[in-house]
Motif scaffolding. Sequence first.
Motif, mmCIF file in Angstrom:
data_model
loop_
_atom_site.group_PDB
_atom_site.id
_atom_site.type_symbol
_atom_site.label_atom_id
_atom_site.label_comp_id
_atom_site.label_asym_id
_atom_site.label_seq_id
_atom_site.Cartn_x
_atom_site.Cartn_y
_atom_site.Cartn_z
ATOM 1 N N GLU A 144 0.835 -1.196 0.000
ATOM 2 C CA GLU A 144 0.000 0.000 0.000
ATOM 3 C C GLU A 144 0.876 1.255 0.000
ATOM 4 O OE1 GLU A 144 -2.016 -2.982 2.912
ATOM 5 O OE2 GLU A 144 -0.002 -2.247 2.464
ATOM 6 N N CYS A 196 -2.630 0.121 -4.074
ATOM 7 C CA CYS A 196 -2.252 -1.217 -3.622
ATOM 8 C C CYS A 196 -1.615 -1.922 -4.808
ATOM 9 C CB CYS A 196 -3.474 -1.979 -3.122
ATOM 10 S SG CYS A 196 -3.162 -3.709 -2.707
ATOM 11 N N TRP A 253 -10.202 -3.396 0.501
ATOM 12 C CA TRP A 253 -9.577 -2.372 1.349
ATOM 13 C C TRP A 253 -10.219 -2.439 2.735
ATOM 14 C CZ3 TRP A 253 -5.332 0.453 0.592
ATOM 15 C CH2 TRP A 253 -4.887 0.655 -0.719
ATOM 16 N N LEU A 307 -7.906 3.298 -4.069
ATOM 17 C CA LEU A 307 -9.046 3.703 -3.251
ATOM 18 C C LEU A 307 -9.018 5.225 -3.190
ATOM 19 C CD1 LEU A 307 -11.444 2.601 -1.583
ATOM 20 C CD2 LEU A 307 -10.022 2.973 0.449
ATOM 21 N N TYR A 355 -4.797 1.833 6.835
ATOM 22 C CA TYR A 355 -5.540 1.240 5.736
ATOM 23 C C TYR A 355 -4.742 0.101 5.117
ATOM 24 C CZ TYR A 355 -9.051 4.898 5.919
ATOM 25 O OH TYR A 355 -10.084 5.721 6.332
ATOM 26 N N CYS A 392 -4.769 -3.272 2.204
ATOM 27 C CA CYS A 392 -5.410 -4.009 1.127
ATOM 28 C C CYS A 392 -5.104 -5.494 1.316
ATOM 29 C CB CYS A 392 -4.959 -3.535 -0.248
ATOM 30 S SG CYS A 392 -3.199 -3.657 -0.598
#
Length: 125
Positions: A6, A22, A36, A81, A94, A96
């Motif tokens: 990421e 990602c 995600w 995203l 965050y 993935c």
Amino acid sequence: EVQLVESGGGLVQPGGSLRLSCAVSRVTFDGYAIGWFRQAPGKEREGLSSISSADGRTYYADSVKGRFTISSDNAKNTVFLQMNSLKPEDTAIYYCAIDTWGRIGDMREVWYDYWGQGTQVTVSS
């Protein structure tokens, strides 16, 4: 071994936007889904959005529907995203991840076999 990396996190003011990436490599199977997730301090990890590698179908959790958009660039093996109208409560790490069975709409963590290391998103003025 499958790798997911990421990038794109950072500090943004409320109302701002960020685009997370990602990058996926060493995938030797078809028909998977990339999801995600995020995890805020003291909270459980939450599934946000997923996209099918087979047909591009997408899913969004209610918490991000209308603000976040998932997309993919298959030529670059990258999933994005786009996060708009960010709020302080979007602050989290965050991640993935890949569901090798390609499920869309069911983002239970147990379905996801491969994970990235995460990228920090902080929404603050």
